[in-house]
Design a protein around this motif. Structure first.
Motif, short mmCIF file in Angstrom:
data_model
loop_
_atom_site.label_atom_id
_atom_site.label_comp_id
_atom_site.label_asym_id
_atom_site.label_seq_id
_atom_site.Cartn_x
_atom_site.Cartn_y
_atom_site.Cartn_z
N THR B 259 0.83 -1.21 0.00
CA THR B 259 0.00 0.00 0.00
C THR B 259 0.87 1.26 0.00
N LEU B 260 1.98 1.21 0.71
CA LEU B 260 2.87 2.36 0.79
C LEU B 260 3.68 2.55 -0.49
N LEU B 261 4.13 1.44 -1.10
CA LEU B 261 5.10 1.52 -2.19
C LEU B 261 4.51 1.32 -3.58
N ASN B 262 3.32 0.70 -3.66
CA ASN B 262 2.67 0.47 -4.95
C ASN B 262 3.59 -0.21 -5.96
N PRO B 263 4.17 -1.36 -5.57
CA PRO B 263 5.01 -2.08 -6.53
C PRO B 263 4.15 -2.78 -7.58
N GLU B 264 4.83 -3.17 -8.65
CA GLU B 264 4.16 -3.93 -9.71
C GLU B 264 4.19 -5.42 -9.35
N VAL B 291 -4.48 -5.54 1.50
CA VAL B 291 -3.83 -4.56 0.62
C VAL B 291 -4.88 -3.56 0.12
N SER B 292 -4.50 -2.30 -0.01
CA SER B 292 -5.47 -1.30 -0.45
C SER B 292 -5.91 -1.61 -1.88
N PRO B 293 -7.18 -1.41 -2.18
CA PRO B 293 -7.69 -1.79 -3.51
C PRO B 293 -6.92 -1.11 -4.64
N SER B 294 -6.51 0.15 -4.46
CA SER B 294 -5.83 0.82 -5.58
C SER B 294 -4.43 0.25 -5.81
N ALA B 295 -3.75 -0.17 -4.73
CA ALA B 295 -2.43 -0.78 -4.91
C ALA B 295 -2.54 -2.23 -5.40
N VAL B 297 -4.62 -3.28 -7.71
CA VAL B 297 -4.81 -3.29 -9.16
C VAL B 297 -3.45 -3.36 -9.83
#
Lengths: 320, 320
Positions: B259-264, B291-295, B297
């Motif tokens: 959630t903090l880093l938004n890795p692929e 995990v946050s829904p936006s991260a 995806v």
């Protein structure tokens, strides 16, 4: 003459534009323009109007500026200029950068508003001179900006820094609260200014004994983090307990991010933290207790320095 | 002929050296050399011996190699080659890179062992082709490696990735456990293989009813995460409860980092996770829930692909 850059902050009700001196970070002129609607085309018009007025106030032609930067509260797909999702504006996959470039006749860089504010703090604020930085903002929501090797970390899909949506244990065994994002257990559900106020209202309605009631003159609509801070300053036990609880949640989450990222500087910003010194002190205390000793060595913690201007200054100076 | 690079993994008892094909990531030859003592000079001698033997096995002169990379379990100050702190070796501020360069006659890059393993997974393993990556390793300890914009994130003082030392709530209201680092409440105090085994031993001594007792034949010295996994596979309730608990701690901590880093890509590795599919499944379940829904995806989660070789391959191919 100073090198001027155009910085824009697009919120849910207004567009703000500022001409920023690229050498000093000083705002030379700033104007605000209301959004007639939240349609992308209306937002572009408001931005262009604010930009023209700011440029006129500074005595420059908009076309004479090199480029523009925009901070938007939402998920921005980096260099593409696409705003993938901006709940405040009701946008999904809006090619905002391209629309703005046409309207302004300038290259435009779009970024998340907290990333823009982080960049402002890095270039001319509390993070100046550092290359490894974490900025935690607590305002109506909770978010963060990350800098690694002197560059913004936006993540694989533009949502890096969502520290408001990390999962935290409910304080003192309370029931989890639903966050604005729809999920349970997010930090922001407890520590974001909007949710914090809602919870204090619920407590007051349930009969909580606290000076917050007197501070707001019995008017629940006036409940705010600032009202809690006033009660805290008067020695109110409820306010003290609440700041301790929220301070532990925020301080621990910030500490965990520091332990993971090992930044050189941690900046604490946002309207709630800047306006509530009692809360900020509790955050610092829990941060110091929870950060790993090896990441604590060499870490400097400081309050944000640019306040509301950070987003405008940062947007103006964003890297392509 | 293939371009060969020298990769070294320095542990508390052995130095391993490998010649790695830079085009394919294949290990052409590998040798292990025991440390006569933990003195830096003895470690350099062991590394040099292993390197010479591996080079001989591959039929090349050590001097013909372009450079060497070393992974060390400890805090490494990036390009300086200084090992600031390596508890397993008892080192503080050892200029290991410079010592090694003299002994090998090659430029040497020193990095944290998990950073090296992360680099290996990035170049030729499960993270290949991604530029935003988080690798979480659960072995005797718990740690992570971070990649942003295709480069390792080592942090301001070389300790980025210390996810084992983020603070977590004690599972099910239990008392906090002290971590090997001296602090209370670290993730590793519950989820690291060494601490996990210690806790299961305590439970057995306290009379816990579990098939783990039969799996180890009543011998507490044989208690390990693998023994818990065996009991889990037999449907043991204690093991099921423990994997659920540890899976929630690890899955939530990994989710918060995502959630903090938004890795692929999120890679799950380390001996405990690779050897305990029941635990790994619990981690995945809690990760997906937290995990946050936006991260979430666009996030791909995968097991590590190179196992124990990741550190050698990654060390060999580390960027200067």
């Amino acid at each position: 003459m100073a090198r001027l850059a155009l910085g824009i902050d697009l919120g849910g009700t207004n567009a703000r534009a500022a001409l920023v001196d690229g050498d000093t970070g000083r705002i030379v002129a700033a104007r605000k323009s209301p959004l007639a609607s939240r349609e992308p085309q209306a937002a572009v018009a408001a931005v262009a109007a604010a930009a023209r007025e700011a440029a006129a106030a500074a005595g420059v032609e908009p076309g004479a500026l090199g480029s523009a930067g925009v901070g938007v509260a939402g998920q921005c797909l980096g260099a593409s200029g696409v705003v993938a999702n901006a709940p405040n504006l009701g946008w999904r996959d809006v090619p905002f950068g391209a629309m703005l470039e046409r309207a302004l006749g300038l290259p435009a860089r779009v970024a998340n508003d907290l990333s823009a504010a982080t960049w402002g703090e890095l270039r001319f604020g509390a993070a100046r001179g550092s290359s490894e930085v974490l900025v935690v903002f607590v305002g109506s929501g909770v978010g963060a900006g990350l800098v690694v090797r002197g560059r913004l970390v936006e993540g694989a899909s533009g949502v890096a820094g969502e520290i408001g949506h990390v999962r935290v244990p409910p304080p003192r065994g309370g029931a989890p609260r639903r966050c604005g994002c729809g999920q349970m257990g997010c930090l922001e559900a407890w520590a974001g200014g909007m949710n914090l106020s809602a919870r204090v209202r619920e407590d007051l309605q349930a009969g909580a004994v606290t000076a917050v009631r007197e501070v707001v003159g019995g008017d629940l609509a006036r409940v705010s983090p600032g009202a809690v801070e006033q009660a805290f300053a008067q020695g109110d036990a409820y306010a003290r307990g609440l700041w301790e609880e929220i301070g532990e949640l925020l301080g621990t989450a910030a500490a965990n991010a520091v332990t993971l990222l090992n930044p050189e500087r941690l900046i604490l910003g946002g309207g709630v933290l800047m306006g509530c010194p009692g809360l900020a002190a509790a955050v610092r205390r829990h941060l110091d207790a929870a950060v790993s000793p090896s990441a604590a060595v060499g870490l400097t913690v400081a309050p944000a320095a640019l306040g509301d201007d950070a987003g405008l200054v940062g947007a103006a100076l964003l890297e392509r």
